[in-house]
Design a protein around this motif. Structure first.
Motif, PDB file in Angstrom:
ATOM      1  N   VAL A  61       5.914  34.606  25.494  1.00  0.00           N
ATOM      2  CA  VAL A  61       6.180  33.884  26.733  1.00  0.00           C
ATOM      3  C   VAL A  61       6.044  34.876  27.881  1.00  0.00           C
ATOM      4  CG1 VAL A  61       7.816  32.482  28.021  1.00  0.00           C
ATOM      5  CG2 VAL A  61       7.735  32.329  25.539  1.00  0.00           C
ATOM      6  N   GLU A  62       5.214  34.527  28.836  1.00  0.00           N
ATOM      7  CA  GLU A  62       4.961  35.427  29.962  1.00  0.00           C
ATOM      8  C   GLU A  62       6.267  35.753  30.677  1.00  0.00           C
ATOM      9  OE1 GLU A  62       2.089  36.566  30.409  1.00  0.00           O
ATOM     10  OE2 GLU A  62       0.514  35.088  30.056  1.00  0.00           O
ATOM     11  N   PRO A  63       6.427  37.002  31.098  1.00  0.00           N
ATOM     12  CA  PRO A  63       7.677  37.363  31.772  1.00  0.00           C
ATOM     13  C   PRO A  63       7.864  36.621  33.092  1.00  0.00           C
ATOM     14  CG  PRO A  63       6.066  39.151  31.890  1.00  0.00           C
ATOM     15  CD  PRO A  63       5.524  38.135  30.938  1.00  0.00           C
ATOM     16  N   PHE A  64       6.791  36.084  33.661  1.00  0.00           N
ATOM     17  CA  PHE A  64       6.974  35.396  34.930  1.00  0.00           C
ATOM     18  C   PHE A  64       7.448  33.960  34.768  1.00  0.00           C
ATOM     19  CE2 PHE A  64       2.657  34.311  33.978  1.00  0.00           C
ATOM     20  CZ  PHE A  64       1.982  35.505  33.777  1.00  0.00           C
ATOM     21  N   MET A  65       7.739  33.561  33.545  1.00  0.00           N
ATOM     22  CA  MET A  65       8.327  32.244  33.334  1.00  0.00           C
ATOM     23  C   MET A  65       9.756  32.412  32.836  1.00  0.00           C
ATOM     24  SD  MET A  65       6.767  29.193  31.111  1.00  0.00           S
ATOM     25  CE  MET A  65       7.234  27.507  31.394  1.00  0.00           C
ATOM     26  N   PRO A  66      10.762  32.061  33.667  1.00  0.00           N
ATOM     27  CA  PRO A  66      12.137  32.214  33.189  1.00  0.00           C
ATOM     28  C   PRO A  66      12.405  31.167  32.114  1.00  0.00           C
ATOM     29  CG  PRO A  66      12.122  31.121  35.330  1.00  0.00           C
ATOM     30  CD  PRO A  66      10.702  31.476  35.020  1.00  0.00           C
ATOM     31  N   MET A  67      12.869  31.603  30.942  1.00  0.00           N
ATOM     32  CA  MET A  67      13.025  30.646  29.841  1.00  0.00           C
ATOM     33  C   MET A  67      14.086  31.177  28.887  1.00  0.00           C
ATOM     34  SD  MET A  67      11.825  27.856  28.292  1.00  0.00           S
ATOM     35  CE  MET A  67      10.262  27.462  29.045  1.00  0.00           C
ATOM     36  N   SER A  68      15.211  30.466  28.831  1.00  0.00           N
ATOM     37  CA  SER A  68      16.234  30.878  27.888  1.00  0.00           C
ATOM     38  C   SER A  68      15.900  30.303  26.517  1.00  0.00           C
ATOM     39  CB  SER A  68      17.598  30.367  28.346  1.00  0.00           C
ATOM     40  OG  SER A  68      17.618  28.962  28.284  1.00  0.00           O
ATOM     41  N   PHE A  72      14.059  26.747  25.604  1.00  0.00           N
ATOM     42  CA  PHE A  72      12.876  26.744  24.746  1.00  0.00           C
ATOM     43  C   PHE A  72      13.039  25.731  23.611  1.00  0.00           C
ATOM     44  CE2 PHE A  72      10.873  28.266  20.833  1.00  0.00           C
ATOM     45  CZ  PHE A  72       9.543  28.244  21.219  1.00  0.00           C
TER      46      PHE A  72
ATOM     47  N   TRP B  29       3.133  30.199  36.523  1.00  0.00           N
ATOM     48  CA  TRP B  29       3.276  30.303  35.065  1.00  0.00           C
ATOM     49  C   TRP B  29       1.932  30.239  34.362  1.00  0.00           C
ATOM     50  CZ3 TRP B  29       7.259  25.799  35.421  1.00  0.00           C
ATOM     51  CH2 TRP B  29       8.449  26.301  35.953  1.00  0.00           C
ATOM     52  N   ARG B 205      11.302  33.341  41.328  1.00  0.00           N
ATOM     53  CA  ARG B 205      11.323  33.974  40.001  1.00  0.00           C
ATOM     54  C   ARG B 205      12.344  35.100  39.922  1.00  0.00           C
ATOM     55  NH1 ARG B 205      12.678  35.188  36.019  1.00  0.00           N
ATOM     56  NH2 ARG B 205      11.620  36.117  34.238  1.00  0.00           N
ATOM     57  N   LYS B 209      16.964  31.527  36.424  1.00  0.00           N
ATOM     58  CA  LYS B 209      17.183  31.777  34.996  1.00  0.00           C
ATOM     59  C   LYS B 209      16.462  30.736  34.133  1.00  0.00           C
ATOM     60  CE  LYS B 209      20.576  35.068  35.077  1.00  0.00           C
ATOM     61  NZ  LYS B 209      20.064  35.631  36.357  1.00  0.00           N
ATOM     62  N   PRO B 211      13.288  27.418  34.166  1.00  0.00           N
ATOM     63  CA  PRO B 211      12.129  26.941  34.918  1.00  0.00           C
ATOM     64  C   PRO B 211      12.521  25.964  36.032  1.00  0.00           C
ATOM     65  CG  PRO B 211      11.860  26.548  32.543  1.00  0.00           C
ATOM     66  CD  PRO B 211      13.166  27.202  32.724  1.00  0.00           C
TER      67      PRO B 211
END
Lengths: 226, 267
Positions: A61-68, A72, B29, B205, B209, B211
């Motif tokens: 997962v790209e670091p520029f997408m915040p995703m816990s 997910f 993204w 960004r 935390k 999307p």
């Protein structure tokens, strides 16, 4: 043409392991089963309304997408809180839920991916190299989990592996693939099959266990303490 | 009481910021910044065609975006050239064709400067209706496809197995971008439009935390910088579009510093 003469059946409550050297077409076969790749000839017959769970080979997962981790898992869709917590507990990843998915370890990521696949309530679970990048202890734990899933979730499991020895212990049926099905059957039969031996023969002797003792210990930060 | 032109400009700018938050986040993204730029460059050609064929400008702009996207899909199947190379070629060819059409065709007079930089202070009430209708359509559509977009951005094959029709969602995203570009064009101009989508999302960004947080914060940041930018532009007589972009960048830098300090105080 990557694959010819492939015949594959997976029953409920059964683990079928696909093994074969690099470039044998294992991943392609899996993609055909999943419907991601259309076979140029032949037929994939799936039970009507069958639900599939897929655990892909690695995930970045790209670091520029915040995703816990939790977010997910929710992407599987149609999951309620209770089901999510049940699966999360089963795979022992409760403590990871609020971590960014980019920050967890390889072994943890594999369990998270397995959880996502289980959330689809699959009839058929397709695992593409589920223990890739995981240390030996972690591999054994993952295999134990997968066997537990087979016994409790009433689904068939199709697993790709290039590990020939650890897998066989838990698996019900092995298919040895190299552009075509070289041999298949129960692990014990496959192990003695001449095509298997010509593909992988002799390998175990080249590996040895290295027994050693440490004269020091590491603290949690990785520093040495005596 | 009629709104005076500065207030109207702010209302219009906030309208664009509302959609540019989530859409810009998706572009960040999915690494679509170049793609957005290419679409923006091609819109001049769309504008000329619209004037030539006597159809509504927005229809011209949206259809040219779709044509460019189809060409990209067609070309990128051949693997000899990287996508950004193809995008660059498409962007500048369509821009060049647009420039030729704008000068050569009789009876067409395009205000090139206004088109390149936009003029948010010239917004009329009818534009506001357009902007907010587009807002409604785009936001509703995004809500509907949101989970699919996230899922296919994280892992396309996994999304497909779980039933997401990736190709369809990709087309929907392109059409949404085209629609937003079409209405935002008059306000901010083709040279700057992509900045309005990309920079607020990048600022968000630093803080977000999840999307969803990123999309909402990006909208807020966008709205604040539009209002600040317009304020500055009317106070010091700067051009409005560029002022908005500079304010956006300032907010990005502030958010970077803020994120650093916050990370340090935790550690």
């Amino acid at each position: 043409m990557v694959l010819t003469e492939v015949d594959l059946t997976v029953h409920r409550g059964e683990i079928v392991t696909l093994i074969g050297p690099n470039g044998a077409g294992k991943s392609t076969l899996v993609k055909v089963v999943l419907g991601l790749v259309r076979p140029s000839a032949g037929k994939v017959s799936l039970q009507a309304g069958i639900r599939m769970g897929y655990m892909p080979q690695g995930l970045l997962v790209e670091p520029f997408m915040p995703m816990s981790v939790k977010r997910f898992l929710q992407l599987a869709g149609n999951t309620n809180k209770k089901e999510l917590q049940k699966v999360v507990a089963e795979l022992m990843i409760e403590h990871l839920q609020s971590s960014p998915i980019q920050a967890i370890s390889g072994g943890e990521l594999q369990r998270v991916l397995l959880a996502r696949a289980l959330l689809c309530k699959p009839d058929l679970l397709v695992l593409d190299e589920p223990v890739q990048g995981v240390d030996v202890t972690g591999q054994q734990e993952l295999y134990k989990l997968i066997m537990h899933i087979r016994d409790t979730h009433d689904c068939g499991i199709l697993m790709v592996s290039h590990d020939l020895h650890l897998v066989m212990a838990g698996t019900d049926s092995v298919i040895c693939l190299n552009k075509h099905v070289c041999c298949s059957g129960h692990p014990a039969t496959v192990r003695l099959h001449p095509e298997f031996l010509s593909l992988f023969g002799g390998e175990p002797e080249r590996l040895a266990l290295y027994e050693h003792k440490h004269n020091h210990k590491h603290d949690l930060g990785g520093g040495v303490c005596r | 009481m009629p709104l005076d032109f500065i207030a109207r400009a702010m209302v219009a700018g906030v309208g664009i910021a509302l959609v540019s938050g989530p859409l810009g986040s998706i572009m960040v993204w999915r690494r679509m910044a170049n793609f957005g730029d290419a679409l923006a460059h091609s819109t001049l050609l769309g504008l000329c065609f619209a004037l030539l064929l006597n159809i509504h400008v927005y229809i011209g702009l949206v259809s040219i975006c779709i044509v460019v996207a189809s060409f990209l899909a067609l070309f990128s199947r051949r693997q000899h050239l990287a996508n950004d190379t193809i995008l660059c070629m498409l962007a500048y060819t369509t821009l060049a064709l647009g420039l030729i059409l704008a000068t050569v065709l009789p009876g067409i007079r395009v205000d090139l400067l206004g088109y390149l930089y936009g003029d948010i202070l010239a917004v009329n009430p009818q534009d506001l209706i357009w902007i907010y209708s587009v807002d409604a359509i785009v936001l509703l559509t995004l809500c509907k496809i949101w989970r699919s977009v996230l899922s296919m951005t994280v892992h396309e094959d996994l999304a497909k197995v779980e039933g997401v029709s990736v190709a369809r969602i990709q087309w929907i995203l392109i059409v949404l971008m085209a629609i937003v570009f079409a209405v935002a064009m008059k306000l901010i101009g083709i040279l700057l439009i992509t900045a309005l989508l990309i920079i607020p999302a990048s600022t968000a960004r630093q803080i977000a935390k999840t999307p969803e947080q990123m999309a909402i914060i990006a909208s807020l940041v966008g709205a604040i910088s539009v209002c600040l930018g317009i304020g500055i532009s009317s106070h010091w007589d700067w051009p409005a579009g560029p002022a908005i972009v500079v304010v956006n960048m300032g907010m990005f830098i502030l958010s970077t510093i803020f994120a650093r300090v916050a990370a340090k105080s935790i550690a």
